[in-house]
Design a protein around this motif. Structure first.
Motif, short mmCIF file in Angstrom:
data_model
loop_
_atom_site.label_atom_id
_atom_site.label_comp_id
_atom_site.label_asym_id
_atom_site.label_seq_id
_atom_site.Cartn_x
_atom_site.Cartn_y
_atom_site.Cartn_z
N MET A 100 -6.06 -31.83 13.22
CA MET A 100 -5.74 -33.26 13.19
C MET A 100 -6.94 -34.03 12.63
N VAL A 101 -6.66 -35.23 12.06
CA VAL A 101 -7.75 -36.06 11.57
C VAL A 101 -8.45 -36.69 12.77
N LEU A 102 -9.74 -36.38 12.89
CA LEU A 102 -10.50 -36.88 14.04
C LEU A 102 -11.15 -38.22 13.71
N ALA A 103 -11.67 -38.32 12.48
CA ALA A 103 -12.34 -39.55 12.09
C ALA A 103 -12.38 -39.61 10.58
N SER A 104 -12.62 -40.81 10.05
CA SER A 104 -12.78 -40.93 8.61
C SER A 104 -13.58 -42.19 8.33
N GLY A 105 -14.48 -42.12 7.34
CA GLY A 105 -15.30 -43.30 7.06
C GLY A 105 -16.51 -42.97 6.21
N GLU A 106 -17.42 -43.95 6.11
CA GLU A 106 -18.65 -43.77 5.34
C GLU A 106 -19.53 -42.72 6.03
N PRO A 107 -20.36 -42.02 5.27
CA PRO A 107 -21.21 -40.97 5.86
C PRO A 107 -22.00 -41.47 7.07
N GLN A 108 -22.59 -42.69 6.97
CA GLN A 108 -23.42 -43.16 8.07
C GLN A 108 -22.59 -43.38 9.33
N ALA A 109 -21.40 -43.92 9.12
CA ALA A 109 -20.52 -44.17 10.25
C ALA A 109 -20.10 -42.87 10.92
N ILE A 110 -19.82 -41.89 10.09
CA ILE A 110 -19.40 -40.59 10.62
C ILE A 110 -20.55 -39.95 11.40
N ARG A 111 -21.75 -40.09 10.85
CA ARG A 111 -22.90 -39.50 11.50
C ARG A 111 -23.09 -40.09 12.90
N ALA A 112 -22.73 -41.39 13.03
CA ALA A 112 -22.92 -42.08 14.30
C ALA A 112 -21.77 -41.86 15.27
N ASP A 113 -20.67 -41.34 14.77
CA ASP A 113 -19.46 -41.22 15.59
C ASP A 113 -19.65 -40.17 16.68
N ARG A 114 -19.47 -40.59 17.92
CA ARG A 114 -19.72 -39.68 19.04
C ARG A 114 -18.73 -38.52 19.08
N ALA A 115 -17.47 -38.85 18.82
CA ALA A 115 -16.44 -37.80 18.86
C ALA A 115 -16.75 -36.71 17.85
N VAL A 116 -17.20 -37.16 16.67
CA VAL A 116 -17.53 -36.19 15.64
C VAL A 116 -18.72 -35.34 16.07
N GLN A 117 -19.69 -36.01 16.62
CA GLN A 117 -20.87 -35.27 17.09
C GLN A 117 -20.48 -34.20 18.09
N ALA A 118 -19.62 -34.60 19.00
CA ALA A 118 -19.20 -33.67 20.03
C ALA A 118 -18.45 -32.49 19.42
N ALA A 119 -17.56 -32.78 18.50
CA ALA A 119 -16.70 -31.73 17.97
C ALA A 119 -17.42 -30.86 16.96
N TYR A 120 -18.38 -31.44 16.25
CA TYR A 120 -18.78 -30.74 15.05
C TYR A 120 -20.27 -30.76 14.77
N LEU A 121 -20.83 -31.97 14.64
CA LEU A 121 -22.18 -32.06 14.11
C LEU A 121 -23.19 -31.37 15.00
N GLY A 122 -22.99 -31.48 16.29
CA GLY A 122 -23.94 -30.86 17.22
C GLY A 122 -24.11 -29.39 16.95
N THR A 123 -23.01 -28.74 16.66
CA THR A 123 -23.12 -27.30 16.42
C THR A 123 -23.60 -27.01 15.01
N ALA A 124 -23.16 -27.81 14.03
CA ALA A 124 -23.50 -27.51 12.64
C ALA A 124 -24.97 -27.75 12.35
#
Lengths: 243, 308, 313
Positions: A217-241
């Motif tokens: 499913m689409v979790l989030a979408s937006g400018e790179p900076q906004a995505i970087r700041a998105d907590r849900a994204v961090q939880a799902a993805y960035l933290g591990t990557a």
């Protein structure tokens, strides 16, 4: 969700893929702004490849629509979608290993270019990716990095309206990745690029716009900076990557 | 003969055909299932089995049963050894590439067939059955005095044909046990599932391939040893069982062993019944076309499972 | 374009060589040349599908036979003159190719080979089944009137050679152009990587269907020409060996080269001709050749030459 400013070139509505009872993609509503570089990211198994497969027609969708330049292409076979102006590079390198580099690109260009302009077109595409001096080599003899560049040249030679790159930096050396980012940035404005990418450095450097896919499913979408700041994204993805 | 007894006779003859066919087709199916090799020379293993049986029984003096028993052991063994040799010398060197192995086995087909023509000659040669009593079969019919047993003229089968049916059934059960219950069977199944992973787990995939190819040919030879007292040995006899085995393996689902047995029964019985009542050429045309259509529209076979 | 010129020059050279051979060789060998050229047309047709498109058919005898019977039966039973009957033969090959292709192309790889084999087997059995008209294995001799084209009787040795040479030259030159054309190059792309070709926007299924149809039309042309020039029609030309022969010729001569088919037919013809003088089991040569070629020289003779001369078409 950040608003999309330009007209979408590609849109999906309720795009869903079920394998047996398992959902690989669930009701993906997606809009791709024209003329920009959009990165599609997400953890392994997020359904990125399935999604792109359904967009290009390689994987039949269970339900949902794919709309390209305002036209519903859901019923079209893959080659017809490519014919409308999509180009696609495979996640696993897919070239014509037994043919020479020039013929590889010529095959990509020939569908739209007549004989008189073919040579120039092929030469330009090869020059763009820096393979002009390897035109006579047999494609299978090229190094892995050069084969990936050849694939991009094959994409460019089609003059695509939408260029889909499936994990283009996978397996490349650091120096090659830098060259690749420069090449992608150079293409911005000429065509619309959809980049499926694992490497977050590449995404942050190359993309204007990011869509995050998680669990189909689409979790989030937006400018790179906004995505970087998105907590849900961090939880799902960035933290591990980032680790 | 009336229709009823006629049909019974056709079914019995069909069962004999089905028994031989299930052995031959099992060999082809096993090779395809485990090795992903389409062995076009499989019919020649059958032909060579028959010729070897003729040769061995000719060497042994005394009661025909003695020669037959020795042939039933020797012919499959020799044929298996020949097959292992061709796997090592040819197929292995082609890395089991599907296209190239097909072409190479076509070559092996002609080599086997033509070498037989040169040595064995163009004539068909009989092998004497070990025993061959004619058994008349009864038929129940209603008469003026009620139901009564009759022995219609022509309704009979030989003891040898009954033996063929029983022997084939026994061999099939034995194969089933070997594949499901023994370590050798486990290795085969593991290789069939995923040869690369099997290799990684230390299974000698090359040896498994050679053995499977040998067993496949030995099964065809065994079928031929059983058939040769009924049908004479001839250098061109491999074509028909090859085609029928293909049909069986395709209908049964490529590489599925239970499917192969069911399909062999189906094809053997219908072949027996159809050829009693219809023109054999027309029956073959229809059967061949139908099977081609199965491959086109149901590539996993009629009995195979649908893709997930 | 120098590449095209070189290709045409090579092909014209081959044709000139055939003429020189005909004029200088003793009658027996010169007579064989006509047969070799007709069979080479068949091999060129097969090569288009196998060598260039990468589809291995095990049933091409049905297309050869379609041409042969399409011509022979209309001449024999309906009394058609040579040219319309000949055209019908080519058409019969193409039509059968279209139908078989539409069905068989739903499969790929091994299944494709078996399906083509089975269709060819049905075709062969059909010819036997209608033995009243086809005379089955025994076959029939084509009536003399149907072998006269534009007032020339093609049963004479020289006339036959000239007719075979004209047909072969046409097919060779056209095939040389075809494989260099946009269509030909796309077929090669399908052979090399079908999925990539599809994802470059080409309708691979349609292109493969075209390849089968053209290949079958050429095979039908060869079959009709064989009956026209040698005056005989028989079911053995529809049997399994005649599906295996073109594969063997193309493998030997060099798959995916324009001159390979002729080279393959030439060598195999004389190998089998010599062997059949020694033994009844002359097909042993074919078997050995198939095994040895797949093992040691999968590229064939012309393929080996191409390693040195890369432009070889």
């Amino acid at each position: 969700m950040a608003s999309v400013t330009s007209r979408p070139i590609l849109e999906t509505r309720g795009l869903t893929k079920l394998y047996g009872g398992l959902a690989a993609n669930t009701d993906v509503d997606f809009q791709l702004p024209a003329g920009r570089i959009t990165a599609l990211i997400g953890p392994n198994g997020a359904g990125k490849s399935t999604f792109v497969g359904m967009v290009t027609g390689r994987i039949p969708a269970t339900r949902g629509q794919v709309i390209f330049e305002g036209r519903d292409i859901s019923a079209l076979p893959a080659h017809a979608r490519i014919g409308l102006g999509m180009a696609y590079t495979f996640q696993i390198t897919s070239i014509f290993p037994g043919l020479d580099v020039r013929e590889n690109v010529a095959l990509a260009a020939r569908r739209k270019t007549d004989g008189a302009h073919l040579g120039a077109k092929v030469g330009a595409a090869l020059a763009r990716v820096g393979l002009a001096d390897r035109a006579d080599a047999v494609a299978g003899d090229l190094s892995y990095g050069h084969q990936r560049l050849l694939e991009i040249a094959m994409g460019l030679a089609q003059d695509p309206k939408l260029f889909i790159l499936d994990e283009p930096t996978q397996g490349l050396a650091e120096s090659e990745v830098a060259g690749f980012v420069a090449l992608i940035r150079d293409l911005a404005g000429e065509t619309t690029i959809l980049l499926i990418e694992h490497n977050m450095d590449v995404v942050m450097q190359a993309a204007d716009h990011i869509v995050v896919l998680d669990q189909g499913m689409v979790l989030a979408s937006g400018e790179p900076q906004a995505i970087r700041a998105d907590r849900a994204v961090q939880a799902a993805y960035l933290g591990t990557a980032d680790a | 003969m009336q229709f009823g007894p006629h049909l019974l006779l056709a079914i019995l003859e069909g069962l004999v055909t089905a028994s031989i066919l299930s052995l031959t087709a099992m060999g082809l199916s096993l090779v395809f299932g485990v090795m992903r090799v389409v062995n076009v020379a499989h019919g020649e293993a059958y032909m060579l089995g028959a010729v070897l049986a003729w040769w061995v029984t000719g060497l042994i003096a005394g009661h025909p049963a003695a020669g037959f028993v020795i042939a039933a052991i020797a012919a499959p063994l020799i044929m298996g050894a020949l097959a292992v040799a061709s796997d090592r010398l040819v197929l292995k060197r082609l890395n089991y590439d599907p296209d190239r192995t097909i072409v190479a086995t076509i070559g092996l087909l002609y080599i086997a067939q033509q070498t037989t023509l040169m040595s064995f000659g163009p004539d068909a040669r009989p092998v004497e059955p070990p025993f061959n009593q004619r058994i008349a079969l009864p038929w129940l019919e209603r008469t003026e005095e009620g139901w009564a047993w009759f022995y219609p003229w022509g309704l009979s089968i030989t003891s040898y044909k009954l033996f063929v049916i029983a022997a084939a059934a026994l061999i099939l059960v034995a194969i089933w046990l070997i594949i499901t219950r023994t370590r050798a069977g486990l290795l085969m199944r593991a290789t069939q599932q995923d040869s690369e992973t099997a290799q990684a787990f230390g299974i000698p995939v090359g040896t498994v391939y050679s053995v499977v190819f040998g067993i496949g040919a030995a099964l065809a030879a065994l079928g031929a040893v059983l058939v040769v007292p009924i049908q004479q040995a001839h250098y061109l006899m491999g074509g028909e069982p090859l085609l029928l085995s293909f049909i069986v393996v395709i209908i049964g689902g490529l590489g599925s062993l239970p499917g192969t047995v069911i399909a062999a029964l189906l094809i053997g019985l219908s072949d027996g019944i159809i050829s009693v009542f219809f023109s054999p050429t027309l029956a073959k045309i229809i059967a061949t076309l139908l099977v081609a259509m199965v491959l086109v529209f149901r590539p996993r076979g009629l009995l195979g499972k649908a893709p997930a | 374009m120098s590449e095209r010129l070189r290709t045409d020059a090579l092909h014209l050279g081959v044709i000139a060589l055939l003429v020189v051979l005909f004029l200088t060789l003793p009658t027996y060998y010169a007579g064989n040349l006509s047969r070799i050229m007709v069979l080479a047309i068949y091999a060129i047709g097969y090569n288009l599908l196998f060598g260039y498109t990468g589809l291995l058919s095990l049933g091409h005898a049905m297309f050869f036979a379609a041409g042969m019977y399409g011509y022979g039966l209309t001449a024999q039973l309906a009394g058609w003159p040579a040219l319309p009957a000949f055209a019908l033969g080519i058409l019969a090959g193409a039509a059968l190719g279209l139908v078989v292709g539409a069905l068989a192309l739903r499969t790929a790889g091994v299944a494709f080979m078996i399906v083509t084999l089975m269709f060819a087997q049905s075709a062969y059995l059909t010819i036997l089944y209608f033995g009243t008209w086809t005379r089955g294995d025994e076959g029939f001799v084509v009536p003399g009137v149907a072998r006269v084209v534009l007032g020339i009787d093609l049963s004479g040795e020289t006339e036959r050679f000239v007719a075979a040479l004209i047909l072969f030259s046409l097919v060779l030159l056209v095939s040389g152009r075809l494989v260099r054309s946009r269509l030909g190059r796309t077929l090669v792309a399908i052979r090399e990587n079908e999925e990539r070709t599809r994802m470059l926007g080409y309708d691979a299924t349609r292109l493969k269907l075209i390849a089968i149809t053209v290949s079958a039309a050429l095979s039908g042309l060869a079959g009709a020409a064989y009956a026209l020039l040698f005056g005989y029609v028989g079911a053995s030309f529809a049997a399994v060996p005649y599906s295996i022969f073109p594969l063997l010729w193309v493998l030997l001569g060099g798959a995916g080269t324009t001159v390979g088919p002729l080279i393959g037919v030439f060598f195999m013809f004389y190998l089998i001709d010599t062997a059949s003088g020694i033994t009844l089991a002359y097909m042993l040569i074919a078997g050995l050749a198939l095994v040895l070629l797949t093992l040691f020289a999968p590229q064939g003779i012309a393929g080996l030459v191409r390693r040195r001369v890369r432009w070889l078409p």
